[in-house]
Design a protein around this motif. Structure first.
Motif, PDB file in Angstrom:
ATOM      1  N   THR A  79      47.077 -21.649 -47.060  1.00 22.45           N
ATOM      2  CA  THR A  79      46.783 -22.585 -45.985  1.00 22.45           C
ATOM      3  C   THR A  79      46.740 -21.878 -44.640  1.00 22.45           C
ATOM      4  O   THR A  79      45.847 -22.111 -43.830  1.00 22.45           O
ATOM      5  N   PHE A  80      47.695 -21.017 -44.370  1.00 20.20           N
ATOM      6  CA  PHE A  80      47.743 -20.284 -43.111  1.00 20.20           C
ATOM      7  C   PHE A  80      47.658 -18.775 -43.351  1.00 20.20           C
ATOM      8  O   PHE A  80      48.216 -17.982 -42.586  1.00 20.20           O
ATOM      9  N   GLY A 107      56.494 -21.071 -47.974  1.00 18.51           N
ATOM     10  CA  GLY A 107      57.688 -21.512 -48.685  1.00 18.51           C
ATOM     11  C   GLY A 107      57.412 -22.725 -49.552  1.00 18.51           C
ATOM     12  O   GLY A 107      56.415 -23.439 -49.368  1.00 18.51           O
ATOM     13  N   LYS A 108      58.277 -22.967 -50.484  1.00 20.52           N
ATOM     14  CA  LYS A 108      58.119 -24.115 -51.369  1.00 20.52           C
ATOM     15  C   LYS A 108      58.446 -25.401 -50.622  1.00 20.52           C
ATOM     16  O   LYS A 108      59.402 -25.462 -49.855  1.00 20.52           O
ATOM     17  N   PHE A 109      57.662 -26.450 -50.917  1.00 21.09           N
ATOM     18  CA  PHE A 109      57.862 -27.725 -50.253  1.00 21.09           C
ATOM     19  C   PHE A 109      59.093 -28.425 -50.811  1.00 21.09           C
ATOM     20  O   PHE A 109      59.382 -28.361 -52.006  1.00 21.09           O
ATOM     21  N   SER A 110      59.814 -29.116 -49.943  1.00 28.76           N
ATOM     22  CA  SER A 110      60.964 -29.919 -50.373  1.00 28.76           C
ATOM     23  C   SER A 110      60.659 -31.405 -50.237  1.00 28.76           C
ATOM     24  O   SER A 110      60.752 -32.159 -51.211  1.00 28.76           O
ATOM     25  N   GLN A 111      60.292 -31.880 -49.038  1.00 28.79           N
ATOM     26  CA  GLN A 111      59.968 -33.283 -48.816  1.00 28.79           C
ATOM     27  C   GLN A 111      58.860 -33.387 -47.780  1.00 28.79           C
ATOM     28  O   GLN A 111      58.712 -32.506 -46.922  1.00 28.79           O
ATOM     29  N   VAL A 164      52.382 -28.993 -40.574  1.00 30.93           N
ATOM     30  CA  VAL A 164      51.824 -30.187 -39.951  1.00 30.93           C
ATOM     31  C   VAL A 164      50.399 -30.363 -40.445  1.00 30.93           C
ATOM     32  O   VAL A 164      49.577 -29.454 -40.323  1.00 30.93           O
ATOM     33  N   TRP A 165      50.107 -31.551 -41.014  1.00 34.40           N
ATOM     34  CA  TRP A 165      48.773 -31.886 -41.503  1.00 34.40           C
ATOM     35  C   TRP A 165      48.194 -32.997 -40.628  1.00 34.40           C
ATOM     36  O   TRP A 165      48.883 -33.974 -40.328  1.00 34.40           O
ATOM     37  N   ASP A 166      46.943 -32.840 -40.259  1.00 37.83           N
ATOM     38  CA  ASP A 166      46.235 -33.874 -39.514  1.00 37.83           C
ATOM     39  C   ASP A 166      45.574 -34.842 -40.479  1.00 37.83           C
ATOM     40  O   ASP A 166      44.959 -34.422 -41.479  1.00 37.83           O
ATOM     41  N   ILE A 167      45.684 -36.151 -40.193  1.00 35.26           N
ATOM     42  CA  ILE A 167      45.048 -37.184 -41.010  1.00 35.26           C
ATOM     43  C   ILE A 167      43.749 -37.593 -40.323  1.00 35.26           C
ATOM     44  O   ILE A 167      43.760 -38.005 -39.152  1.00 35.26           O
ATOM     45  N   HIS A 168      42.640 -37.486 -41.038  1.00 36.82           N
ATOM     46  CA  HIS A 168      41.339 -37.901 -40.530  1.00 36.82           C
ATOM     47  C   HIS A 168      40.955 -39.197 -41.240  1.00 36.82           C
ATOM     48  O   HIS A 168      40.772 -39.220 -42.459  1.00 36.82           O
ATOM     49  N   LYS A 194      49.054 -26.938 -38.090  1.00 33.95           N
ATOM     50  CA  LYS A 194      49.845 -25.828 -37.579  1.00 33.95           C
ATOM     51  C   LYS A 194      51.089 -25.652 -38.420  1.00 33.95           C
ATOM     52  O   LYS A 194      51.455 -26.530 -39.207  1.00 33.95           O
ATOM     53  N   LEU A 195      51.714 -24.529 -38.252  1.00 31.05           N
ATOM     54  CA  LEU A 195      52.950 -24.191 -38.961  1.00 31.05           C
ATOM     55  C   LEU A 195      54.032 -23.948 -37.927  1.00 31.05           C
ATOM     56  O   LEU A 195      53.896 -23.074 -37.055  1.00 31.05           O
TER      57      LEU A 195
END
Length: 907
Positions: free
Chosen positions: A431-432, A437-441, A462-466, A485-486
Motif C-alpha cells: 500500500t505504501f 504491520g499486521k492489522f488488529s482493528q 488512513v483510508w479515504d472513502i469515495h 496516509k500512514l
C-alpha cells in the motif's frame, strides 16, 4: 371482482394495531385460496360442527343482541379509521422517510390473506384456531432462559418491541427505551405475526383465553423500560441441576460496560453462557441457550440488545434483551455448514446485525433481526485472497456501511441496494511501498469520510472513502476506499482501536491507553497504570459528569491545559484481569482476576463452603462458593501448571499435582508449602491425587507417598485410569486390570502387590468409586467405555452385577457418590457423574433404568474435572480449555411432569 373489493375493510385500533372487519354480505362458507391456517382445518372440523349446532339453537335468542353489538363495533371501527387516516396524512406532510420493506404486489397479496388481530372487544366465532403463545415471556409461563424453538422465534401479537410509531424528530436513532421503532418494520412484523383468521360463531375472547392459560397480555420486553434483571424474585429450582454461578472469563472475547447509573453492570462470556454481572450486588444473571462455545458477542449502542453467536454443530445466533434477559430472536441457520460465526457487529440504531462466518470461504450476512426473519437481507462470499476476517464494525452514522479486517487485508462494505452488498479491499504489503504491520482493528473516522486501521507496528493506516453519486449505475459508480496516509502513532503494538465522544482511543500491548482528537493529535494518555496488554475497552453509556469545584479530572496535554473529561470505562487485559477506571480522580479498581489458561483442577473443602481452583497458568484460587467471594490465591513460578488438587479429610492440607510431575503439600488456609521441598518422582503430569481416611497416605496417579518425606514409595503407572485408597491398600485400575497393593508391607521403591484382577475383556475402565452401603456387601463400582457399570465385591473381587449405565453421547469419565445431607436421607443415595461434555445425576441403587438419570451440557468442549460440596448441595465442573468452573445447584426434590419420563423424585 377487483383486489380492493376482495380485501376486507381495514381500520386502525389502539397502539397502531391493524384490525380487519369483514364485509357484512360476505359468504360465510367462503374460503381463501391461500389460507395460512389450512393445516389446522382438520383438527378443528369436529369442534366446529358441534359448535354450529349450538349456535343455531341460540341464534334466535341472541339475534337482537348481535345486531346491537355489530352496530357498535362498526361505529368504533369507523371512528378509529378516520382518526388514524388523519394521523397518516400528517406524517406524510412532515416528510418522514420510511424504508420500504414490502413491495406493492406483495402488499396486495398480504392484504388478501391478512389475519385479523384479536382484541378484547372482538368476539371469536365457532371456527376458532389454537392461539400460539411465545416462549419469550417467561414471567407467566415459567419457561427456562434458553433459546426458543424454531416455531416460537417470531414475535407474538401485542409483544412487539415498540407500541407506538417513531417520532419524526428521532428518525434514524433506532431502538431507544423500547418505544422507538421504524414504522415500516413494525407494520411488517404485524402483518407476519397476526393471529389466525376469525370465523363466524366465535364467542370466546382473547382475554378469557389468556386468563385460562395464565398468560400476561403484554410481554416484559415491550413494557420494561429499566433493568429488572436483578429485581426478580428468586423462585425455587425446577430442574435437578441448575446453574447458579460461573467462575472464570473467556478473556479472548470483550467485556462490555452495560450500565452505571445506580449499579455497575458488566457483560462477558464464560464458555457457552453469556453473563450479566452486577458488581455492587455480586450477582450473576446467565443467558443460557447455546450448545457450543460462544465465539463472538456484540451489543447495541444503547446497551439494550445483546447478540451472541457460537461455533460448532447446530450453531445459533441469539439476540437478548438486557433489561429482562429474555431471548427475543434466534437465527438457526446462520451457517448451514456448521462452522459458526467468527465476527459480528450490530448497527448503532440496532436495526441490523452483520455476521462473518468461520468457514474456509467466509460469508458476510446482514440480518434484519427486528423482523424476526430466518434469511439474511443480503449475503456476500469473500474470496480466500482477502484473508481470514476476524473483526467487523458498522459505520456509526450509516448502517449501510461496514468495515472488517484480517491480519493482512481491510475490507470496506457498502449495502448499495436491497440485496446487493459490495466490498473493496486494501492490503498492507504494498500500500505504501513498505510493510505497515499486521492489522488488529479497523473503525470509521470521526469525520465519517475516512477509515482507520491499527497495526501491530504502532501505525495507523488512513483510508479515504469515495462515495459517488447515487445516480451512477455502473461498477465505477460504487463506493470504494483507497489509501490516504500512514501515521506512526507509537512504538508499541496497537491492540484496541475505538472511538468515544470526540476522541479516538487506542490500547496497546504495553498496557497504555491513549486518546487522540480528530486530527490524530494526542490529547491525554494513561501510562502509569501498569497493566498487561489491553484486550478490550468499553465506555459507560452515561456521559461524563461536567467538572465542578470538587472534580479532580486530570489536565490534558494540549497547550491550553483544559481538563480532560471522559466517561468512565472498563479495561480487560490479556492476563484475564478486568479493571474499572473512574476518570474523575483517576481511580483504578480491580474487579476480578481469572485464570488465563486451562482449568483442570478443582477440589471442595471437606467441611467448609470453600473450593480451590487450579489452572495450567500456575494459579490456585480459593473461593467461598456460598457467598461467591474470592478469599486468597497463589501464583507459582513459570513452568508449574496445576493439574490436580485434593483436600485431605481433615481439611488442613491441600495436595497439588503439577504438569511437570511435582507434587506440593500446601497449607489449606494460606497455600504456603507445608513440606520444605516438593515431591519429584515423575516426569509426567500428575492427573489424580487421593488421601487415605486418616491422612497417613497420599496417592497420585503416578506415585504413592507416606507422610514421612524421607521414606518415599514410588511406582509409575502411565495408563492409570482411576484409583482410590482403602485403610491399608492402594487400589488402582491399570488398563483393564484391577490391582491392589499392600501398603503395610511396602517400603521405599517397592510396592507389595496383593492381587490382580481383570475387569473387562474388550472395553477399558474409565472410573471407579466406592459404592455406598446399600447392601450388606461392600462394592466397588467401575464404569467402562462400553456404557456399562459393574459392581465388584471389595473382598472377593467377584463381579456381582453388570448393568447399562447412563448413555448421553459418551461414557462416564468420573463419578462420585453424593454426600448424605441428613440422617433422614441416609437410605437415599445419588451418583453424580460427568462424561465428555455433560454433568448428570443418577438415583441409586443402579439397576439399568434410564429414567433414573438426568444430564445437562456443562462444557461443550469437554469436562476436565468434577467436585462435590461437603453438604451435597452443589456440584462443580471444570471446563479445561474454556477457562471456567460452573457451580450447579442439586435439587433432589425435583419432580418431572406426568408426561415426562425423567422423574428424579423418589416420592
Amino acid at each position: 371482482m377487483s383486489d380492493a373489493e376482495e380485501a376486507p375493510r381495514e381500520s386502525t385500533g389502539k397502539n397502531g394495531e391493524t384490525e380487519v372487519k369483514e364485509e357484512e354480505g360476505s359468504n360465510p362458507n367462503y374460503k381463501e385460496v391461500e389460507n395460512p391456517q389450512e393445516e389446522l382445518k382438520d383438527d378443528t372440523l369436529a369442534w366446529r360442527e358441534s359448535q354450529e349446532e349450538e349456535r343455531k339453537k341460540g341464534e334466535e335468542e341472541g339475534e337482537e343482541e348481535e345486531e346491537e353489538d355489530g352496530e357498535e363495533d362498526k361505529e368504533i371501527v369507523m371512528e378509529e379509521t378516520e382518526a388514524k387516516a388523519g394521523e397518516a396524512q400528517e406524517e406524510e406532510a412532515s416528510g418522514i422517510q420510511k424504508e420500504t420493506t414490502v413491495e406493492p404486489q406483495e402488499m396486495k397479496k398480504s392484504m388478501t390473506s391478512l389475519e385479523t388481530r384479536i382484541t378484547d372487544s372482538q368476539s371469536i366465532t365457532s371456527g376458532i384456531f389454537p392461539v400460539k403463545w411465545s416462549q419469550y415471556d417467561n414471567r407467566s409461563v415459567g419457561f427456562p432462559q434458553t433459546a426458543p424453538s424454531r416455531r416460537a422465534q417470531l414475535w407474538p401479537k401485542n409483544r412487539s418491541l415498540s407500541m407506538s410509531s417513531q417520532p419524526s424528530g428521532d428518525q434514524g436513532r433506532g431502538i431507544e427505551n423500547t418505544n422507538q421503532r421504524p414504522q415500516d418494520e413494525l407494520g411488517r412484523e404485524r402483518r407476519d405475526l397476526e393471529p389466525e383468521k376469525r370465523e363466524e360463531g366465535q364467542e370466546r375472547s382473547v382475554s378469557s383465553i389468556q386468563s385460562i392459560a395464565g398468560i400476561s397480555r403484554e410481554s416484559l420486553v415491550s413494557t420494561t423500560t429499566e433493568d429488572i434483571l436483578f429485581q426478580k424474585d428468586k423462585s425455587a429450582p425446577v430442574y435437578p441441576l441448575t446453574l447458579t454461578w460461573s467462575f472464570g472469563w473467556n478473556s479472548s472475547l470483550p467485556v462490555y460496560y452495560i450500565r452505571e447509573e445506580k449499579q455497575r453492570v458488566l457483560l462477558y462470556v464464560c464458555a457457552h453462557t453469556a453473563i450479566i454481572y452486577n458488581v455492587f450486588r455480586n450477582h450473576q444473571y446467565h443467558l443460557q441457550g447455546h450448545a457450543n462455545i460462544i465465539s463472538c458477542i456484540c451489543i447495541s449502542e444503547d446497551r439494550r440488545w445483546i447478540a451472541t453467536a457460537d461455533k460448532g454443530p447446530d450453531c445459533l445466533v441469539i439476540i437478548w434483551d438486557s433489561f429482562t434477559g429474555i431471548p427475543v430472536h434466534t437465527i438457526f441457520d446462520s451457517c448451514p455448514e456448521g462452522n459458526g460465526i467468527r465476527a459480528m457487529a450490530m448497527a448503532h440504531d440496532a436495526k441490523y446485525l452483520a455476521t462473518i462466518s468461520d468457514a474456509e470461504v467466509q460469508k458476510v450476512c446482514i440480518w434484519k433481526w427486528t423482523l424476526a426473519v430466518e434469511t439474511p437481507a443480503c449475503t456476500l462470499e469473500l474470496p480466500k485472497e482477502y484473508g481470514f476476517q476476524n473483526y467487523l464494525t458498522f459505520n456509526p452514522t450509516n448502517n449501510k456501511e461496514l468495515v472488517s479486517n484480517s491480519k493482512t487485508q481491510a475490507i470496506y462494505y457498502a449495502w448499495v441496494s436491497r440485496n446487493i452488498l459490495i466490498c473493496f479491499k486494501c492490503g498492507y504489503k504494498y500500500t505504501f511501498n513498505k510493510l505497515v504491520g499486521k492489522f488488529s482493528q479497523s473503525i470509521f473516522h470521526l469525520n465519517l469520510t475516512q477509515i482507520l486501521s491499527a497495526t501491530m507496528e504502532g501505525k495507523l493506516v488512513v483510508w479515504d472513502i469515495h462515495r459517488p453519486l447515487s445516480s451512477a449505475s455502473t461498477f465505477l459508480g460504487f463506493p470504494y476506499i483507497k489509501p490516504c496516509k500512514l501515521v506512526h502513532l507509537q512504538k508499541e503494538s496497537i491492540t484496541v482501536l475505538t472511538t468515544i465522544d470526540s476522541y479516538i482511543v487506542t490500547g496497546d500491548i504495553k498496557g497504555n491507553i491513549k486518546f487522540y482528537d480528530h486530527t490524530l493529535s494526542i490529547v491525554n494518555w494513561y501510562s502509569h497504570l501498569q497493566l498487561s496488554a489491553i484486550r478490550t475497552l468499553s465506555f459507560s453509556k452515561t456521559p461524563a459528569t461536567p467538572p465542578t469545584e470538587k472534580s479532580n479530572y486530570p489536565p490534558n496535554c494540549t497547550l491550553k491545559g483544559d481538563l480532560f473529561v471522559v466517561r468512565n470505562f472498563i479495561i480487560g487485559t490479556s492476563d484475564a484481569t478486568v479493571y474499572h477506571l473512574t476518570t474523575d480522580g483517576t481511580k483504578l479498581e480491580k474487579l476480578f482476576v481469572e485464570p488465563k489458561d486451562a482449568i483442570c483442577a478443582i477440589s471442595c473443602h471437606p467441611y467448609q463452603p470453600l473450593i480451590a481452583i487450579g489452572s495450567i497458568c500456575g494459579m490456585i484460587k480459593v473461593w467461598n462458593y456460598e457467598k461467591k467471594r474470592y478469599l486468597f490465591s497463589r501464583v507459582f513460578e513459570k513452568g508449574l501448571g496445576v493439574q490436580s488438587l485434593t483436600y485431605n479429610p481433615e481439611g488442613a492440607l491441600l495436595g497439588a499435582g503439577f504438569t511437570e510431575g511435582t507434587v506440593y503439600i500446601l497449607d489449606a488456609m494460606s497455600l504456603e508449602n507445608e513440606s520444605p521441598e516438593p515431591f519429584r518422582y515423575s516426569r509426567t503430569s500428575v492427573t489424580h491425587i487421593s488421601f487415605s481416611h486418616d491422612s497417613q497416605y497420599m496417592a497420585t496417579a503416578v506415585s504413592v507417598f507416606t507422610n514421612n518425606p524421607t521414606s518415599g514409595l514410588a511406582l509409575s503407572f502411565k495408563t492409570t485410569r482411576a484409583f482410590n485408597l482403602a485403610p491399608s491398600s492402594y487400589v488402582s485400575i491399570w488398563a483393564p486390570l484391577q490391582i491392589e497393593y499392600d501398603l503395610l508391607r511396602s517400603y521405599k521403591d517397592h510396592l507389595e502387590v496383593l492381587d490382580i484382577h481383570r475387569t473387562d475383556q474388550g472395553c477399558y475402565p474409565t472410573c471407579m468409586v466406592w459404592y455406598p452401603p446399600l447392601t450388606r456387601e461392600l462394592f466397588l463400582l467401575i464404569c467402562n467405555s462400553g456404557y456399562k457399570v459393574k459392581l465388584f465385591n471389595a473382598t472377593t473381587k467377584m463381579c456381582r452385577k453388570t448393568l447399562t449405565g447412563p448413555a448421553y453421547g459418551s461414557p462416564i469419565e468420573q463419578a462420585q457418590v453424593l454426600p448424605v445431607r441428613s440422617m433422614a436421607e441416609l437410605p437415599k443415595h445419588y451418583l453424580v457423574f460427568i462424561n465428555r461434555d455433560k454433568v448428570g445425576l443418577q438415583i441409586l441403587p443402579v439397576d439399568g433404568n434410564p429414567h433414573k438419570t438426568t444430564a445437562i451440557v456443562c462444557h461443550p468442549n469437554g469436562v476436565a474435572g468434577m467436585a462435590l460440596s461437603y453438604d451435597g448441595h452443589y456440584a462443580f465442573t471444570a471446563g479445561g480449555h474454556d477457562r471456567s468452573v460452573v457451580q450447579w445447584k442439586i435439587n433432589l426434590r425435583y419432580k418431572a411432569p406426568p408426561s415426562s419420563p425423567q422423574n428424579m423424585s423418589r416420592s
